[in-house]
Design an enzyme around this catalytic site. Structure first.
Site, PDB file in Angstrom:
ATOM      1  CG  ASP A  52      64.346 -34.669  21.059  1.00 53.51           C
ATOM      2  OD1 ASP A  52      63.212 -34.867  20.614  1.00 53.51           O
ATOM      3  OD2 ASP A  52      64.634 -33.712  21.825  1.00 53.51           O
ATOM      4  CG  HIS A  89      64.890 -30.883  24.284  1.00 55.06           C
ATOM      5  ND1 HIS A  89      63.906 -30.935  23.312  1.00 55.06           N
ATOM      6  CD2 HIS A  89      64.875 -29.626  24.775  1.00 55.06           C
ATOM      7  CE1 HIS A  89      63.320 -29.752  23.222  1.00 55.06           C
ATOM      8  NE2 HIS A  89      63.882 -28.935  24.092  1.00 55.06           N
ATOM      9  CG  HIS A 123      62.954 -35.440  28.346  1.00 54.02           C
ATOM     10  ND1 HIS A 123      64.269 -35.030  28.311  1.00 54.02           N
ATOM     11  CD2 HIS A 123      62.319 -34.781  27.346  1.00 54.02           C
ATOM     12  CE1 HIS A 123      64.421 -34.142  27.320  1.00 54.02           C
ATOM     13  NE2 HIS A 123      63.258 -33.979  26.717  1.00 54.02           N
ATOM     14  CG  ASP A 126      62.959 -31.455  19.399  1.00 57.23           C
ATOM     15  OD1 ASP A 126      63.832 -32.198  18.902  1.00 57.23           O
ATOM     16  OD2 ASP A 126      62.516 -31.608  20.559  1.00 57.23           O
TER      17      ASP A 126
HETATM   18 ZN   LIG Z   1      63.059 -32.575  22.259  1.00 58.55          ZN
END
Ligand SMILES: [Zn+2]
Length: 357
Positions: A211, A213, A175, A300
């Site tokens: 991931d 996200h 991120h 995740d």
């Molecule tokens: Zn994540």
């Protein structure tokens, strides 16, 4: 349960080398906002312990201490003022508030206006972070350096002819962009490794981000470049963090047009549609012809992850590892997210075992 598949059957140590550093431990004890609740940070030191335990249980004994690389490779991706902020934030905060607690932004930058941080730590936090999930404590800077050193150690192993390496590190990185921290991420470990490999002579790198996200930071860093392909499978931004980015329409800009592939998936996604998306990403990766594949490895996407919303089961991660192995490239795995502490170790080790077998 197919964990037995991994027991004692991993390939010799030159196939997969795992790198780690204990210096991550000091990055602990802060709180985060989860919507309307203030909770202890999910991104915690015990994540590394449970993964190490599961890796060893599945026969991965080749775990090596990371070496130090200094800040030069970090500065190839991140701005000097941002890196200086990461280093100096805690001392500045502590001078104002005393020991204990954690530094976090009180406000964020105002879009469309010229903003430069001043000597106040609050202006720096406002300028260099984009959410309330990147608290800084006394041990954060050491942990950040250990994560990037771990990743660069693993990248060097692959650069020098190793088939595959796993950087078992925290805090994660995908991120974070060149001058912005957010989403538990401060320095973008995968991006720093990709740039280091290019600087060492690689022509093209592919980053495959699995991931749950979207890796908005990695996307932004390489968005206008054609030497690094970014391909990501993640939850649709219409329903999930980082909400503003991760749409399929984001395909790159300028020379990077066509070198950013977002494959957003609906909440509740199971392994069959997930693997179909992965196959799409794999085809694009192969067409890119990279010297090294960097995998931003988040688990995740697991069904019981407290931060996730997909429906992958533990044994599914063995398949993902095997799918990645079949791409047939020198591969660097870099740890990103995964927060279901009870199964995090098993799920992560299953990817590695699936790759090795
Ligand atoms: Zn994540």
């Amino acid at each position: 349960m197919s964990q037995a598949k991994g027991q004692g059957r991993t390939r010799p140590s030159n196939t997969m080398r795992i790198f780690h550093s204990e210096a991550h431990r000091g990055h602990a004890g802060a709180m985060e906002m989860r919507y309307d609740k203030l909770i202890p940070m999910c991104e915690s030191p015990d994540r590394m312990d449970t993964i190490l335990e599961a890796l060893r249980a599945q026969g991965h004994q080749d775990i090596v201490e990371a070496s130090s690389f200094g800040l030069e490779p970090v500065l190839r991706v991140h701005t000097p003022s941002f890196v200086s902020f990461l280093e100096n934030c805690w001392p500045l905060w502590e001078a104002e508030f005393g020991p204990g607690g954690f530094a976090t932004a009180y406000m964020f930058g105002m879009r469309g206006m010229d903003q430069l941080p001043n000597a106040s730590v609050h202006s720096m936090l406002s300028c260099y972070t984009f959410d309330v999930c990147v608290p800084i404590v006394a041990g954060t800077w050491s942990a950040i350096k250990s994560a990037v050193d771990t990743t660069l150690s693993a990248a060097s192993f692959v650069k020098n002819g190793g088939e595959a390496a796993f950087a078992l590190c925290r805090p994660p990185g995908h991120h974070a962009s060149s001058d912005l921290a957010g989403g538990y991420c401060y320095v973008n470990n995968a991006a720093v490794a990709a740039q280091m490999l290019l600087d060492a002579g690689a022509s093209r790198i592919a980053i495959l981000d699995i991931d749950y996200h979207h890796g908005n930071g990695t996307q932004r860093i390489f968005y206008d470049r054609s030497d690094v392909l970014y391909a990501s499978i993640h939850a649709t931004p219409e329903r999930e963090y980082p909400f503003l980015l991760g749409y399929a329409r984001e395909t790159g800009a300028a020379a990077g047009e066509g070198f950013n592939l977002n494959l957003p998936q609906p909440l509740g996604t199971t392994i069959a549609p997930y693997r179909a998306a992965l196959q799409q990403a794999v085809e694009r990766v192969k067409a890119h012809g990279p010297d090294v594949l960097v995998v931003s490895l988040g688990v995740d996407s697991y069904i019981r992850d407290p931060v996730g919303g997909f429906a992958l089961e533990s044994e599914d991660f063995l398949r993902l590892g095997a799918d990645i192995k079949r791409i047939g490239l020198p591969t660097l795995f870099v740890m990103e997210g995964g927060y279901a502490i009870a199964e995090l170790g098993l799920n992560t080790a299953n990817v590695i075992t699936g790759f090795c077998n």
